[in-house]
Design a protein around this motif. Structure first.
Motif, PDB file in Angstrom:
ATOM      1  N   MET A  49       0.834  -1.205   0.000  1.00  0.00           N
ATOM      2  CA  MET A  49       0.000   0.000   0.000  1.00  0.00           C
ATOM      3  C   MET A  49       0.864   1.249   0.000  1.00  0.00           C
ATOM      4  SD  MET A  49      -2.868  -1.040   2.866  1.00  0.00           S
ATOM      5  CE  MET A  49      -1.583  -1.351   4.087  1.00  0.00           C
ATOM      6  N   THR A  50       0.374   2.268  -0.691  1.00  0.00           N
ATOM      7  CA  THR A  50       0.984   3.589  -0.633  1.00  0.00           C
ATOM      8  C   THR A  50      -0.029   4.532   0.015  1.00  0.00           C
ATOM      9  OG1 THR A  50       2.288   3.178  -2.627  1.00  0.00           O
ATOM     10  CG2 THR A  50       1.999   5.468  -1.945  1.00  0.00           C
ATOM     11  N   VAL A  51       0.343   5.064   1.155  1.00  0.00           N
ATOM     12  CA  VAL A  51      -0.562   5.889   1.962  1.00  0.00           C
ATOM     13  C   VAL A  51      -0.188   7.359   1.787  1.00  0.00           C
ATOM     14  CG1 VAL A  51      -1.476   6.330   4.257  1.00  0.00           C
ATOM     15  CG2 VAL A  51      -0.759   4.013   3.614  1.00  0.00           C
ATOM     16  N   THR A  52      -1.157   8.142   1.372  1.00  0.00           N
ATOM     17  CA  THR A  52      -0.965   9.587   1.258  1.00  0.00           C
ATOM     18  C   THR A  52      -1.673  10.265   2.428  1.00  0.00           C
ATOM     19  OG1 THR A  52      -0.902   9.426  -1.156  1.00  0.00           O
ATOM     20  CG2 THR A  52      -1.273  11.607  -0.202  1.00  0.00           C
ATOM     21  N   LEU A  53      -0.888  10.872   3.299  1.00  0.00           N
ATOM     22  CA  LEU A  53      -1.432  11.493   4.505  1.00  0.00           C
ATOM     23  C   LEU A  53      -1.979  12.890   4.215  1.00  0.00           C
ATOM     24  CD1 LEU A  53       1.451  10.533   6.954  1.00  0.00           C
ATOM     25  CD2 LEU A  53      -0.697   9.317   6.599  1.00  0.00           C
ATOM     26  N   ASP A  54      -2.913  13.287   5.007  1.00  0.00           N
ATOM     27  CA  ASP A  54      -3.487  14.630   4.923  1.00  0.00           C
ATOM     28  C   ASP A  54      -2.730  15.537   5.893  1.00  0.00           C
ATOM     29  OD1 ASP A  54      -4.936  16.920   4.757  1.00  0.00           O
ATOM     30  OD2 ASP A  54      -6.874  16.020   5.240  1.00  0.00           O
ATOM     31  N   PRO A  55      -1.946  16.506   5.400  1.00  0.00           N
ATOM     32  CA  PRO A  55      -1.167  17.372   6.304  1.00  0.00           C
ATOM     33  C   PRO A  55      -2.027  18.123   7.292  1.00  0.00           C
ATOM     34  CG  PRO A  55      -0.432  17.621   4.022  1.00  0.00           C
ATOM     35  CD  PRO A  55      -1.710  16.823   3.990  1.00  0.00           C
ATOM     36  N   ASN A  56      -3.257  18.426   6.955  1.00  0.00           N
ATOM     37  CA  ASN A  56      -4.127  19.156   7.874  1.00  0.00           C
ATOM     38  C   ASN A  56      -4.513  18.319   9.081  1.00  0.00           C
ATOM     39  OD1 ASN A  56      -4.161  21.400   6.172  1.00  0.00           O
ATOM     40  ND2 ASN A  56      -5.835  20.530   4.952  1.00  0.00           N
ATOM     41  N   GLN A  57      -4.527  16.984   8.896  1.00  0.00           N
ATOM     42  CA  GLN A  57      -4.914  16.116   9.997  1.00  0.00           C
ATOM     43  C   GLN A  57      -3.720  15.691  10.832  1.00  0.00           C
ATOM     44  OE1 GLN A  57      -7.179  12.821   8.454  1.00  0.00           O
ATOM     45  NE2 GLN A  57      -9.050  14.035   8.285  1.00  0.00           N
ATOM     46  N   VAL A  58      -2.600  15.417  10.188  1.00  0.00           N
ATOM     47  CA  VAL A  58      -1.444  14.926  10.945  1.00  0.00           C
ATOM     48  C   VAL A  58      -0.622  16.053  11.539  1.00  0.00           C
ATOM     49  CG1 VAL A  58      -1.303  12.840   9.551  1.00  0.00           C
ATOM     50  CG2 VAL A  58       0.009  14.831   8.873  1.00  0.00           C
ATOM     51  N   GLY A  59      -0.783  17.274  11.031  1.00  0.00           N
ATOM     52  CA  GLY A  59      -0.064  18.416  11.583  1.00  0.00           C
ATOM     53  C   GLY A  59       1.431  18.332  11.340  1.00  0.00           C
ATOM     54  N   ALA A  63       4.106  16.178   8.753  1.00  0.00           N
ATOM     55  CA  ALA A  63       4.292  17.062   7.610  1.00  0.00           C
ATOM     56  C   ALA A  63       5.429  16.596   6.715  1.00  0.00           C
ATOM     57  CB  ALA A  63       4.566  18.487   8.097  1.00  0.00           C
ATOM     58  N   ALA A  64       6.449  15.979   7.334  1.00  0.00           N
ATOM     59  CA  ALA A  64       7.603  15.532   6.547  1.00  0.00           C
ATOM     60  C   ALA A  64       7.358  14.188   5.874  1.00  0.00           C
ATOM     61  CB  ALA A  64       8.843  15.435   7.446  1.00  0.00           C
ATOM     62  N   GLN A  65       6.276  13.507   6.233  1.00  0.00           N
ATOM     63  CA  GLN A  65       5.994  12.196   5.662  1.00  0.00           C
ATOM     64  C   GLN A  65       4.552  12.166   5.178  1.00  0.00           C
ATOM     65  OE1 GLN A  65       7.531   8.740   7.827  1.00  0.00           O
ATOM     66  NE2 GLN A  65       8.381  10.127   9.347  1.00  0.00           N
ATOM     67  N   THR A  66       4.303  12.835   4.082  1.00  0.00           N
ATOM     68  CA  THR A  66       2.944  12.856   3.537  1.00  0.00           C
ATOM     69  C   THR A  66       2.633  11.611   2.722  1.00  0.00           C
ATOM     70  OG1 THR A  66       3.766  14.096   1.615  1.00  0.00           O
ATOM     71  CG2 THR A  66       2.900  15.373   3.476  1.00  0.00           C
ATOM     72  N   ALA A  67       3.647  10.792   2.413  1.00  0.00           N
ATOM     73  CA  ALA A  67       3.444   9.554   1.661  1.00  0.00           C
ATOM     74  C   ALA A  67       4.218   8.429   2.333  1.00  0.00           C
ATOM     75  CB  ALA A  67       3.888   9.710   0.212  1.00  0.00           C
ATOM     76  N   LEU A  68       3.539   7.342   2.586  1.00  0.00           N
ATOM     77  CA  LEU A  68       4.158   6.190   3.229  1.00  0.00           C
ATOM     78  C   LEU A  68       3.982   4.950   2.354  1.00  0.00           C
ATOM     79  CD1 LEU A  68       2.850   6.603   6.895  1.00  0.00           C
ATOM     80  CD2 LEU A  68       5.105   7.236   6.032  1.00  0.00           C
ATOM     81  N   GLU A  69       5.015   4.137   2.274  1.00  0.00           N
ATOM     82  CA  GLU A  69       4.944   2.858   1.590  1.00  0.00           C
ATOM     83  C   GLU A  69       4.923   1.764   2.645  1.00  0.00           C
ATOM     84  OE1 GLU A  69       8.110   2.539  -1.202  1.00  0.00           O
ATOM     85  OE2 GLU A  69       7.188   3.910  -2.644  1.00  0.00           O
ATOM     86  N   ILE A 134       0.778   4.219   9.880  1.00  0.00           N
ATOM     87  CA  ILE A 134       0.505   5.657  10.048  1.00  0.00           C
ATOM     88  C   ILE A 134       0.831   6.099  11.464  1.00  0.00           C
ATOM     89  CG2 ILE A 134      -1.312   7.402  10.042  1.00  0.00           C
ATOM     90  CD1 ILE A 134      -2.698   5.823   7.842  1.00  0.00           C
ATOM     91  N   ALA A 135       0.408   5.302  12.440  1.00  0.00           N
ATOM     92  CA  ALA A 135       0.685   5.650  13.834  1.00  0.00           C
ATOM     93  C   ALA A 135       2.177   5.631  14.131  1.00  0.00           C
ATOM     94  CB  ALA A 135      -0.050   4.681  14.756  1.00  0.00           C
ATOM     95  N   GLY A 142      -5.913   6.569  14.079  1.00  0.00           N
ATOM     96  CA  GLY A 142      -7.233   6.915  13.559  1.00  0.00           C
ATOM     97  C   GLY A 142      -7.225   8.016  12.529  1.00  0.00           C
ATOM     98  N   SER A 143      -6.080   8.267  11.916  1.00  0.00           N
ATOM     99  CA  SER A 143      -6.004   9.336  10.919  1.00  0.00           C
ATOM    100  C   SER A 143      -6.635   8.880   9.608  1.00  0.00           C
ATOM    101  CB  SER A 143      -4.539   9.724  10.672  1.00  0.00           C
ATOM    102  OG  SER A 143      -3.943  10.184  11.861  1.00  0.00           O
ATOM    103  N   GLN A 144      -7.208   9.828   8.905  1.00  0.00           N
ATOM    104  CA  GLN A 144      -7.749   9.565   7.582  1.00  0.00           C
ATOM    105  C   GLN A 144      -6.651   9.793   6.542  1.00  0.00           C
ATOM    106  OE1 GLN A 144     -10.792   8.317   6.850  1.00  0.00           O
ATOM    107  NE2 GLN A 144     -11.128   8.181   9.071  1.00  0.00           N
TER     108      GLN A 144
END
Length: 214
Positions: A49-59, A63-69, A134-135, A142-144
């Protein structure tokens, strides 16, 4: 009246062995199970999976990891262990007896079912499977996020299904497999009776092997 021809018996045995279907050969089936188990294990080392984080939610934490593999070993931790169990079972089937092969078959089938279930869970709810990664990256649970699933979970499901089918072939194929016992070597390696006159020493040697020289 001549006795049975040993060469004819060996020829019949060779024909019987050569007549075994390719799928029922021990080497073929064990190799197939090993390859499928290693294929499942190989998928877990790849990105599921490639996870794209929402910077507004993770703060600032993410912010430095908006995409996770996320690798398969992290998305479905059980798949790695179950693949190794199936691999060990396939190798054990090569030296197991009839009853043990039934037990090994059940173990491999259950391991394959667990592989399929774990990979299917990731496909059904990839966001839930990615929450651990993500955690770990952001410290927030619980982040979207937007999750893009690769083809490797699908390959794990396919390989798991084929692994279960290959394991079920052990039962019918095992009927054609020779079982080695501790009594096989002396029987196969026993020397042929001497062609010349038999003296007293030869008679005692033959009696010690269980032959009656009279």
């Amino acid at each position: 009246m001549s006795g049975p021809d040993p060469a004819a018996g060996q020829t019949a045995t060779a024909k019987k062995s050569s007549g075994t279907r390719a799928w029922a050969r021990k080497s073929t089936l064990v190799l197939l199970i090993a390859v499928l188990a290693l294929a499942v294990f190989g998928t877990t080392t790849q990105t599921w999976m490639t996870v794209t984080l929402d910077p507004n939610q993770v703060g600032q934490a993410g912010a430095a990891q908006t995409a996770l593999e996320v690798q398969g070993s992290k998305a479905a931790t059980a798949v790695t262990a179950l693949a190794l169990v199936a691999l060990a079972g396939g190798l054990a089937a090569a030296i197991a007896g009839r009853i043990a092969r039934w037990i090994i078959t059940a173990i491999i089938v259950l391991a394959a079912a667990g592989i399929v279930a774990a990979a299917a869970t990731v496909l059904a709810n990839p966001l839930a499977a990615a929450q651990g990664a993500i955690a770990a990256a952001t410290g927030i649970t619980g982040s979207q996020a937007h999750v893009a699933v690769t083809a490797f979970p699908v390959l794990a499901v396919v390989a798991g299904c084929l692994l279960a089918l290959a394991a079920l072939l052990i039962i019918p194929a095992g009927r054609h497999w020779k079982t080695r016992t501790k009594y096989d070597a002396p029987a196969a390696g026993s020397a042929a009776p001497p062609a010349g006159p038999v003296d007293e020493i030869d008679s005692w040697d033959r009696l010690s092997r269980g032959d009656d020289p009279t």
